[in-house]
Write an enzyme that holds these catalytic residues in place. Sequence first.
Site, PDB file in Angstrom:
ATOM      1  N   LYS A  22      -5.147  -1.984  17.445  1.00 30.46           N
ATOM      2  CA  LYS A  22      -5.098  -0.905  16.442  1.00 30.46           C
ATOM      3  C   LYS A  22      -6.053  -1.220  15.295  1.00 30.46           C
ATOM      4  CE  LYS A  22      -1.603  -1.135  13.287  1.00 30.46           C
ATOM      5  NZ  LYS A  22      -1.931  -1.056  11.860  1.00 30.46           N
ATOM      6  N   ASN A  23      -6.030  -2.483  14.830  1.00 34.28           N
ATOM      7  CA  ASN A  23      -6.790  -2.825  13.625  1.00 34.28           C
ATOM      8  C   ASN A  23      -8.278  -3.019  13.887  1.00 34.28           C
ATOM      9  OD1 ASN A  23      -4.419  -2.560  12.314  1.00 34.28           O
ATOM     10  ND2 ASN A  23      -4.116  -4.726  11.874  1.00 34.28           N
ATOM     11  N   CYS A 116       2.107   0.884   4.081  1.00 30.46           N
ATOM     12  CA  CYS A 116       3.508   0.534   4.303  1.00 30.46           C
ATOM     13  C   CYS A 116       4.019  -0.329   3.132  1.00 30.46           C
ATOM     14  CB  CYS A 116       3.716  -0.156   5.634  1.00 30.46           C
ATOM     15  SG  CYS A 116       2.544  -1.402   6.036  1.00 30.46           S
ATOM     16  N   ARG A 121      -0.856  -2.238  -2.959  1.00 31.19           N
ATOM     17  CA  ARG A 121      -2.018  -2.223  -2.059  1.00 31.19           C
ATOM     18  C   ARG A 121      -3.241  -1.708  -2.822  1.00 31.19           C
ATOM     19  NH1 ARG A 121      -0.125  -2.346   3.198  1.00 31.19           N
ATOM     20  NH2 ARG A 121      -2.167  -3.095   3.784  1.00 31.19           N
ATOM     21  N   ASP A 305       0.704 -10.996   9.710  1.00 32.99           N
ATOM     22  CA  ASP A 305       1.380  -9.964  10.516  1.00 32.99           C
ATOM     23  C   ASP A 305       2.368 -10.572  11.499  1.00 32.99           C
ATOM     24  OD1 ASP A 305      -1.509  -7.753  10.729  1.00 32.99           O
ATOM     25  OD2 ASP A 305      -0.117  -8.246   9.122  1.00 32.99           O
ATOM     26  N   ARG A 397       4.069   2.670  14.449  1.00 31.24           N
ATOM     27  CA  ARG A 397       2.733   2.671  13.839  1.00 31.24           C
ATOM     28  C   ARG A 397       1.850   1.594  14.453  1.00 31.24           C
ATOM     29  NH1 ARG A 397       2.568   2.525   7.496  1.00 31.24           N
ATOM     30  NH2 ARG A 397       0.403   2.269   8.110  1.00 31.24           N
TER      31      ARG A 397
HETATM   32  C1  EPZ Z   1      -5.427  -5.386   7.086  1.00 32.19           C
HETATM   33  O1  EPZ Z   1      -4.900  -4.683   5.977  1.00 32.19           O
HETATM   34  C2  EPZ Z   1      -4.540  -5.009   8.252  1.00 32.19           C
HETATM   35  N1  EPZ Z   1      -4.610  -3.562   8.468  1.00 32.19           N
HETATM   36  C3  EPZ Z   1      -3.116  -5.452   7.945  1.00 32.19           C
HETATM   37  O2  EPZ Z   1      -2.325  -5.172   9.080  1.00 32.19           O
HETATM   38  C4  EPZ Z   1      -3.103  -6.962   7.741  1.00 32.19           C
HETATM   39  O3  EPZ Z   1      -1.783  -7.348   7.388  1.00 32.19           O
HETATM   40  C5  EPZ Z   1      -4.056  -7.309   6.591  1.00 32.19           C
HETATM   41  O4  EPZ Z   1      -5.375  -6.811   6.896  1.00 32.19           O
HETATM   42  C6  EPZ Z   1      -4.160  -8.816   6.367  1.00 32.19           C
HETATM   43  O5  EPZ Z   1      -4.552  -9.446   7.546  1.00 32.19           O
HETATM   44  C7  EPZ Z   1      -5.685  -3.064   9.117  1.00 32.19           C
HETATM   45  O6  EPZ Z   1      -6.592  -3.779   9.514  1.00 32.19           O
HETATM   46  C8  EPZ Z   1      -5.680  -1.579   9.353  1.00 32.19           C
HETATM   47  P1  EPZ Z   1      -6.405  -6.761   2.979  1.00 32.19           P
HETATM   48  P2  EPZ Z   1      -5.771  -4.565   4.621  1.00 32.19           P
HETATM   49  O7  EPZ Z   1      -7.338  -5.799   2.314  1.00 32.19           O
HETATM   50  O8  EPZ Z   1      -7.200  -4.444   4.953  1.00 32.19           O
HETATM   51  C9  EPZ Z   1      -5.230  -7.364  -1.548  1.00 32.19           C
HETATM   52  C10 EPZ Z   1      -0.622  -4.231  10.247  1.00 32.19           C
HETATM   53  O9  EPZ Z   1       0.443  -4.824  10.359  1.00 32.19           O
HETATM   54  N2  EPZ Z   1      -6.309  -6.394  -1.844  1.00 32.19           N
HETATM   55  O10 EPZ Z   1      -6.971  -7.958   3.665  1.00 32.19           O
HETATM   56  O11 EPZ Z   1      -5.140  -3.537   3.757  1.00 32.19           O
HETATM   57  C11 EPZ Z   1      -4.051  -6.683  -0.859  1.00 32.19           C
HETATM   58  O12 EPZ Z   1      -3.195  -6.115  -1.834  1.00 32.19           O
HETATM   59  C12 EPZ Z   1      -1.322  -4.174   8.910  1.00 32.19           C
HETATM   60  O13 EPZ Z   1      -1.277  -3.727  11.204  1.00 32.19           O
HETATM   61  C13 EPZ Z   1      -6.663  -6.176  -3.180  1.00 32.19           C
HETATM   62  O14 EPZ Z   1      -6.090  -6.752  -4.097  1.00 32.19           O
HETATM   63  O15 EPZ Z   1      -5.482  -6.009   4.010  1.00 32.19           O
HETATM   64  C14 EPZ Z   1      -3.396  -7.845  -0.133  1.00 32.19           C
HETATM   65  O16 EPZ Z   1      -2.559  -8.565  -1.031  1.00 32.19           O
HETATM   66  C15 EPZ Z   1      -0.338  -4.448   7.808  1.00 32.19           C
HETATM   67  N3  EPZ Z   1      -7.641  -5.272  -3.463  1.00 32.19           N
HETATM   68  C16 EPZ Z   1      -4.585  -8.728   0.261  1.00 32.19           C
HETATM   69  O17 EPZ Z   1      -5.684  -8.314  -0.571  1.00 32.19           O
HETATM   70  C17 EPZ Z   1      -8.320  -4.610  -2.465  1.00 32.19           C
HETATM   71  O18 EPZ Z   1      -9.235  -3.814  -2.785  1.00 32.19           O
HETATM   72  C18 EPZ Z   1      -4.982  -8.562   1.723  1.00 32.19           C
HETATM   73  O19 EPZ Z   1      -5.306  -7.211   1.894  1.00 32.19           O
HETATM   74  C19 EPZ Z   1      -7.949  -4.845  -1.115  1.00 32.19           C
HETATM   75  C20 EPZ Z   1      -6.940  -5.752  -0.822  1.00 32.19           C
END
Ligand code: EPZ
Length: 419
Positions: A22-23, A116, A121, A305, A397
Amino acid sequence: MASFIIKGGLPLSGELRIHGAKNAALPILAASILASGEQEISDVPKLLDIRVMIEILNHLGVKVTHKDHTVSLQTSTLSSTRIPEPLMGKMRSSIFLMGPLLAKYGEVTISRPGGCAIGERPIDIHLDGLKKLGADIIESHGTISCRARQLTGAQIFLRFPSVGATENLMMAASLAKGTTTISNAAREPEIVDLQDYLNVMGARVRGAGTDQIIIEGVEHLTPVSYKIIPDRIIAGTLLIATAITRGEVALTNVRAEHLQALLTNLQTSGIEIRTYNDIMTLKVSRGLRSIDLIETDPHPGFPTDLQALMMAYLSTVEGTSVVKEKVFEGRFRHVDELNRMGTNISTDLNRAYIRGVSRLSGAMVEATDLRAGAALVIAGLKAEGETIVENIHHIDRGYEKLEGMLQALGADIRRSDES
Ligand code: EPZ
């Protein structure tokens, strides 16, 4: 609301093929609009999040169909760069459309993304990077409007290796004028898959999988066909489900190199794992042991995850294990629900202390997010008696018919659609 009804106590056994990730599919479907014409993306799972991405692309004017795990797109009919609030609110990954729309059409309007319930986020890392590439971004009343006549290459340092921001900026930079370097980039395998897809379309991206990605902007990208990598989190889920039920399973279409941190921890705990090409077998030997400390980290560290699922498994292993969640705040919402099934888990701040128990008991529990829900399902596979997991739309999802996968491995689980 739909729920799963599970009768625990059956060790999983048998063989199962893992579906596409998915990701990886979500950013790649968004990236498809960087090239105009017919495209086919195969091994795309039929999931709620994918359906939402397709709904958004349809809304932008792209013709999209999803048949037998292949998504066919005609991107030349794109006629809008504005993603309406209701669609944005449905899924955080809608933010992946910012980079491609800005790069190809010079403009995009979105509202603050949904997502979620695993903590705040923010999208500051995405927006800062797009500004560095030359986008003018105006935010008012939750609507974010971006304009850029021509994006230009830049040196971008991510304050945190955000997966989504790395992917968004790779897509934006692929059509920018000049070269972009993304430092402190996320290193997930899904980012490598996006790089491979962009390069097949004619982009010039290198370094994905390391913390520095270099993108030389090109004028034009060509529509192509592409196959998505297997879903390492689904594979991890089924490996941990086999471990918690003390079963023996073979998985196909699995990349061991995408799961090293999980495999190492399962082996430390006494699980036997063998890999041969894209086949992985898992067997539970005697005398499983607890794990002193597991810390979630950006890839190649232990994936956040799989944290909830690992906690469920460690609850059934003698001794005390510690899990530290370092990626998301608020990703312990499954602890209370697991404790209602007889686990003995306590938490302080971002640490969880898991004391192994000799038995779990079936209970009525509630999924609070995608992976927490999956953790409750696998705990139900182990628990004595019947477990009912509610709000399983969260699970849908990320898993294409999780009950079907587990039934194929001998589990007694069924979906009840009683509203
Ligand atoms: C991706 O989410 C995945 N989703 C998530 O999987 C996964 O848990 C996550 O990466 C971490 O591996 C998809 O790929 C669609 P991040 P993403 O940006 O990109 C902070 C699932 O279970 N952050 O790496 O949203 C954020 O708040 C999902 O399939 C900022 O502060 O994760 C978090 O604490 C859940 N500012 C951390 O970084 C930003 O602009 C990691 O977020 C962006 C992120």
